[in-house]
Scaffold this motif. Structure first.
Motif, PDB file in Angstrom:
ATOM      1  N   GLN A   8     143.578  -1.297  43.646  1.00 52.17           N
ATOM      2  CA  GLN A   8     143.564   0.054  44.203  1.00 52.17           C
ATOM      3  C   GLN A   8     144.944   0.477  44.706  1.00 52.17           C
ATOM      4  N   MET A   9     145.831  -0.495  44.894  1.00 52.34           N
ATOM      5  CA  MET A   9     147.175  -0.194  45.387  1.00 52.34           C
ATOM      6  C   MET A   9     148.212  -0.066  44.282  1.00 52.34           C
ATOM      7  N   VAL A  10     147.815  -0.285  43.044  1.00 49.79           N
ATOM      8  CA  VAL A  10     148.771  -0.234  41.931  1.00 49.79           C
ATOM      9  C   VAL A  10     149.433   1.140  41.848  1.00 49.79           C
ATOM     10  N   MET A  11     148.644   2.187  41.789  1.00 52.41           N
ATOM     11  CA  MET A  11     149.224   3.530  41.667  1.00 52.41           C
ATOM     12  C   MET A  11     149.983   3.939  42.933  1.00 52.41           C
ATOM     13  N   PRO A  12     149.473   3.674  44.138  1.00 52.56           N
ATOM     14  CA  PRO A  12     150.292   3.973  45.319  1.00 52.56           C
ATOM     15  C   PRO A  12     151.617   3.192  45.317  1.00 52.56           C
ATOM     16  N   TYR A  13     151.610   1.962  44.784  1.00 55.69           N
ATOM     17  CA  TYR A  13     152.869   1.211  44.690  1.00 55.69           C
ATOM     18  C   TYR A  13     153.831   1.915  43.738  1.00 55.69           C
ATOM     19  N   ILE A  14     153.330   2.278  42.572  1.00 55.73           N
ATOM     20  CA  ILE A  14     154.173   2.940  41.574  1.00 55.73           C
ATOM     21  C   ILE A  14     154.734   4.251  42.127  1.00 55.73           C
ATOM     22  N   ASN A  15     153.921   4.960  42.893  1.00 52.17           N
ATOM     23  CA  ASN A  15     154.342   6.246  43.457  1.00 52.17           C
ATOM     24  C   ASN A  15     155.060   6.109  44.798  1.00 52.17           C
ATOM     25  N   LEU A  23     152.643  -2.705  51.641  1.00 56.79           N
ATOM     26  CA  LEU A  23     153.548  -3.159  50.589  1.00 56.79           C
ATOM     27  C   LEU A  23     153.719  -4.673  50.628  1.00 56.79           C
ATOM     28  N   GLU A  24     153.917  -5.222  51.810  1.00 57.64           N
ATOM     29  CA  GLU A  24     154.108  -6.663  51.928  1.00 57.64           C
ATOM     30  C   GLU A  24     152.858  -7.428  51.478  1.00 57.64           C
ATOM     31  N   ALA A  25     151.691  -6.975  51.905  1.00 60.51           N
ATOM     32  CA  ALA A  25     150.445  -7.628  51.494  1.00 60.51           C
ATOM     33  C   ALA A  25     150.255  -7.523  49.978  1.00 60.51           C
ATOM     34  N   LEU A  46     153.986   1.566  31.483  1.00 63.16           N
ATOM     35  CA  LEU A  46     153.509   2.832  30.930  1.00 63.16           C
ATOM     36  C   LEU A  46     154.146   4.014  31.642  1.00 63.16           C
ATOM     37  N   TYR A  47     154.138   3.992  32.955  1.00 71.79           N
ATOM     38  CA  TYR A  47     154.718   5.104  33.710  1.00 71.79           C
ATOM     39  C   TYR A  47     156.232   5.177  33.539  1.00 71.79           C
ATOM     40  N   ALA A  48     156.889   4.046  33.469  1.00 68.94           N
ATOM     41  CA  ALA A  48     158.334   4.040  33.247  1.00 68.94           C
ATOM     42  C   ALA A  48     158.657   4.583  31.847  1.00 68.94           C
ATOM     43  N   GLY A  49     157.862   4.208  30.867  1.00 67.97           N
ATOM     44  CA  GLY A  49     158.065   4.721  29.517  1.00 67.97           C
ATOM     45  C   GLY A  49     157.858   6.221  29.445  1.00 67.97           C
ATOM     46  N   LEU A  50     156.826   6.708  30.112  1.00 68.23           N
ATOM     47  CA  LEU A  50     156.586   8.151  30.144  1.00 68.23           C
ATOM     48  C   LEU A  50     157.720   8.883  30.854  1.00 68.23           C
ATOM     49  N   ALA A  51     158.219   8.311  31.924  1.00 66.51           N
ATOM     50  CA  ALA A  51     159.335   8.925  32.650  1.00 66.51           C
ATOM     51  C   ALA A  51     160.578   8.970  31.769  1.00 66.51           C
ATOM     52  N   LEU A  66     162.159  -4.306  34.007  1.00 68.27           N
ATOM     53  CA  LEU A  66     161.916  -3.174  34.889  1.00 68.27           C
ATOM     54  C   LEU A  66     161.031  -3.545  36.078  1.00 68.27           C
ATOM     55  N   LEU A  67     159.889  -4.162  35.831  1.00 70.33           N
ATOM     56  CA  LEU A  67     158.988  -4.527  36.923  1.00 70.33           C
ATOM     57  C   LEU A  67     159.571  -5.619  37.820  1.00 70.33           C
ATOM     58  N   PRO A  68     160.114  -6.703  37.267  1.00 71.78           N
ATOM     59  CA  PRO A  68     160.712  -7.702  38.165  1.00 71.78           C
ATOM     60  C   PRO A  68     161.815  -7.115  39.050  1.00 71.78           C
ATOM     61  N   ASP A  69     162.600  -6.201  38.502  1.00 69.58           N
ATOM     62  CA  ASP A  69     163.642  -5.560  39.303  1.00 69.58           C
ATOM     63  C   ASP A  69     163.038  -4.705  40.409  1.00 69.58           C
ATOM     64  N   ALA A  70     161.972  -3.982  40.083  1.00 67.89           N
ATOM     65  CA  ALA A  70     161.305  -3.140  41.086  1.00 67.89           C
ATOM     66  C   ALA A  70     160.668  -4.000  42.180  1.00 67.89           C
ATOM     67  N   LEU A  71     160.045  -5.108  41.791  1.00 68.65           N
ATOM     68  CA  LEU A  71     159.434  -5.998  42.779  1.00 68.65           C
ATOM     69  C   LEU A  71     160.493  -6.610  43.686  1.00 68.65           C
ATOM     70  N   HIS A  72     161.613  -6.987  43.092  1.00 73.92           N
ATOM     71  CA  HIS A  72     162.716  -7.546  43.889  1.00 73.92           C
ATOM     72  C   HIS A  72     163.227  -6.498  44.880  1.00 73.92           C
TER      73      HIS A  72
END
Length: 110
Positions: A8-15, A23-25, A46-51, A66-72
């Motif tokens: 349920q937090m995937v989209m709030p994380y992306i946004n 975020l920490e949890a 998917l969202y990065a590709g669309l952007a 892209l994702l590992p960099d964002a997580l870091h």
């Protein structure tokens, strides 16, 4: 955190809509749950590709990292906020000690 909560937090994380605590949890769960990491990776890519398609097409992104960099970056944000909070508490404590010392010195003058 359960997988359902993380999903349920995937989209709030992306946004970028999660509080620091959420975020920490979320990051802790994503680091330990391969299934949730995969789901996040799918949505994030998917969202990065669309952007990228919506952009002017002059910049390309390394979709693999892209994702590992964002997580870091998210972990660095959490770390920075914790350090900032430590400095804030330390400065407030020092200010109170200084105020107390001034008050004691004034009382002893009387």
């Amino acid at each position: 955190m359960t997988c359902k909560e993380a999903e349920q937090m995937v989209m709030p994380y992306i946004n970028d809509e999660l509080t620091d605590k959420e975020l920490e949890a979320f990051l802790e769960h994503i680091d330990t749950c391969a299934s949730c990491y995969e789901e996040l990776e799918i949505y994030y890519t998917l969202y990065a590709g669309l952007a990228q398609l919506d952009g002017d097409g002059t910049e390309t992104q390394d979709m693999h990292n892209l994702l590992p960099d964002a997580l870091h970056a998210s972990w660095m944000h959490i770390r920075g906020r914790k350090i900032l909070n430590i400095y804030y508490v330390l400065s407030q404590t020092l200010a109170m000690l200084a105020l107390t010392a001034v008050m004691i010195m004034e009382i002893l003058k009387i």
